[in-house]
Design an enzyme around this catalytic site. Structure first.
Site, PDB file in Angstrom:
ATOM      1  N   TRP A  97       0.867  -1.185   0.000  1.00  0.00           N
ATOM      2  CA  TRP A  97       0.000   0.000   0.000  1.00  0.00           C
ATOM      3  C   TRP A  97       0.900   1.232   0.000  1.00  0.00           C
ATOM      4  CZ3 TRP A  97      -1.866   2.613   4.932  1.00  0.00           C
ATOM      5  CH2 TRP A  97      -2.840   3.576   4.666  1.00  0.00           C
TER       6      TRP A  97
ATOM      7  N   LYS B  62     -12.697  -1.429   6.840  1.00  0.00           N
ATOM      8  CA  LYS B  62     -13.242  -2.375   5.869  1.00  0.00           C
ATOM      9  C   LYS B  62     -14.217  -3.358   6.508  1.00  0.00           C
ATOM     10  CE  LYS B  62     -10.358  -0.746   2.717  1.00  0.00           C
ATOM     11  NZ  LYS B  62      -9.464   0.107   3.505  1.00  0.00           N
TER      12      LYS B  62
ATOM     13  N   ASP C  45       0.234  -5.432   9.649  1.00  0.00           N
ATOM     14  CA  ASP C  45      -0.842  -4.502   9.341  1.00  0.00           C
ATOM     15  C   ASP C  45      -2.053  -5.356   8.968  1.00  0.00           C
ATOM     16  OD1 ASP C  45      -2.506  -2.454   8.649  1.00  0.00           O
ATOM     17  OD2 ASP C  45      -1.240  -1.617   7.078  1.00  0.00           O
TER      18      ASP C  45
END
Length: 430
Positions: A160, A277, A241
């Site tokens: 990311w 999310k 993460d």
């Protein structure tokens, strides 16, 4: 100009008449930031800006990582609606402590480390509420810089894009390690293991716990065990993460498997959690940072330092998202509803992967699209080139990042055939 030269001359002599003095600060301030150039557009958010500006009725946005229903609309989960109903008019909005909501932290740790985790019972985990996953990563990066100033962070290639920004701004030196294999569109496991072995002992590694962003490529359980074993030999520190727990497979326990393997093998770990999310709390910025320590005393010290880092950044975290998360996870009925809803989101994404692949194959594509269904989570790393993506945008009004990353959340039964035909058209000559 004459006035400016006169003011400069008088200033050099140490005196400035009042009329000139009054005008000088305005002129000085006008030029103070004159050297500042516009920042480059964020590659992801810029996609949405271009999409919104496009008047075409055929336009499709598969660029941004936010869940949509099968009509392409944003979703608020029923469990979130119920939690907000309970909050409204019943709870105050006072400041949280610097470390955030204790209830939210407790439930977050159970989710990541396991309901009956010995580490929770032994109070070995230093944890604070964070501004979603981004904030959790940034807090850890600043902690790393402050207390291990000579360390560096190994980040997967690719990752990311904001990961690089976070550790750069924390002034932590970055290295990269092999992860994605472009030819197979899968994991470069051999390269990954070589880089782990060749990194200096005691290195910090950033790992995606599940649903790797942007590739959707995750190690198998057996590969995670090999990675953990090699980390143990090298005394590396894994920082996970975990932005997609539950959203990847539909099962939060399965999506936490990598972390559980490392815990079983006796590692100290760090973990960033996000509820953007898996609960759809994108704008609430609800997350948690946790660090597993040697003992309770060390955990107390580490948590106190994390709070000290947070204090000048934002003082204390927001309360609303924390209330929503803690109510859902602490209520058996609401938690059960959340598990059903998060599985529903994951299943829709998996279904769209299958539909996209089937449509591409039915068109007689000369390419293999097996990776579309092999990958997992929000994103599909399609393998398309920047030039092919540009054609999709210019000819078909389909918007995505130029690295070929498709947000599967933007794929619906209404646009999957159109999307497949467009992708086939720009890739069939390969």
């Amino acid at each position: 100009m004459a006035l400016h030269r006169a003011a400069s001359a008088i200033r050099r002599r140490g005196a400035l008449p009042l009329p000139l003095l009054a005008g000088a600060p305005a002129r000085a301030m006008a030029s103070l930031f004159g050297h500042v150039e516009p920042a480059p557009k964020d590659p992801i958010l810029g996609v949405t800006e271009a999409f919104l500006a496009d008047p075409s009725s055929d336009k499709v946005n598969v660029g941004v990582g936010a869940y949509r229903d099968d009509n392409g609309k944003p979703v608020v989960l029923d469990c979130v609606r119920e939690a907000e109903r309970r909050i409204a008019g019943n709870l105050n909005m006072e400041y949280l402590p610097m470390g955030g909501s204790i209830k939210m932290i407790e439930e977050s740790l159970k989710l990541a480390y396991g309901e009956d985790s010995e580490f929770i019972k032994d109070k070995r985990i230093a944890a604070v509420q964070a501004l979603s996953g981004t904030g959790a990563c940034r807090l850890f990066a600043d902690f790393q810089k402050r207390f291990l100033p000579d360390s560096q962070i190994y980040i997967p290639t690719p990752t990311w894009s904001n990961h690089h920004n976070i550790w750069r701004d924390a002034q932590v030196p970055q290295r990269t390690f092999s992860y994605y294999h472009p030819e197979s569109r899968g994991l470069d496991f051999a390269g990954l293991m070589d880089d782990i072995k060749n990194a200096p002992n005691g290195s910090f590694f950033l790992l995606h716990a599940c649903a790797h962003n942007p590739t959707g490529v995750d190690p198998t359980e057996e590969q995670w065990r090999e990675i953990s074993y090699q980390f143990k030999l090298k005394n590396h520190f894994p920082f996970f993460d975990m932005a997609y727990q539950g959203f990847a497979s539909g099962d939060p326990e399965r999506d936490a498997k990598a972390i559980r393997i490392f815990l079983e093998d006796g590692h100290q770990i760090g973990c960033a959690q996000s509820y953007a999310k898996n609960m759809g709390l994108y704008g609430q910025r609800a997350g948690c940072l946790s660090i597993l320590c040697e003992d309770e005393m060390q955990a107390v010290a580490v948590k106190s330092q994390l709070q000290q880092i947070a204090r000048p950044m934002y003082s204390n975290p927001p309360v609303h998202g924390a209330l929503v998360v803690s109510i859902i996870l602490n209520d058996p009925e609401l938690k059960s509803l959340w598990l059903t809803e998060v599985k529903g989101m994951a299943d829709r994404i998996i279904g769209m992967r299958k539909a996209l692949r089937e449509n591409l194959e039915s068109l007689g594509s000369p390419l293999s699209w097996e990776h579309v269904t092999n990958q997992i989570g929000m994103f599909c790393y399609s393998g398309m080139t920047p030039e092919q993506v540009d054609r999709l945008t210019n000819e078909y009004h389909i918007y995505m990042t130029r690295n070929g990353r498709i947000s599967m959340a933007g794929v619906t039964t209404g646009n999957v055939v159109y999307l497949a035909n467009a992708i086939h058209d720009v890739t069939k000559s390969n």
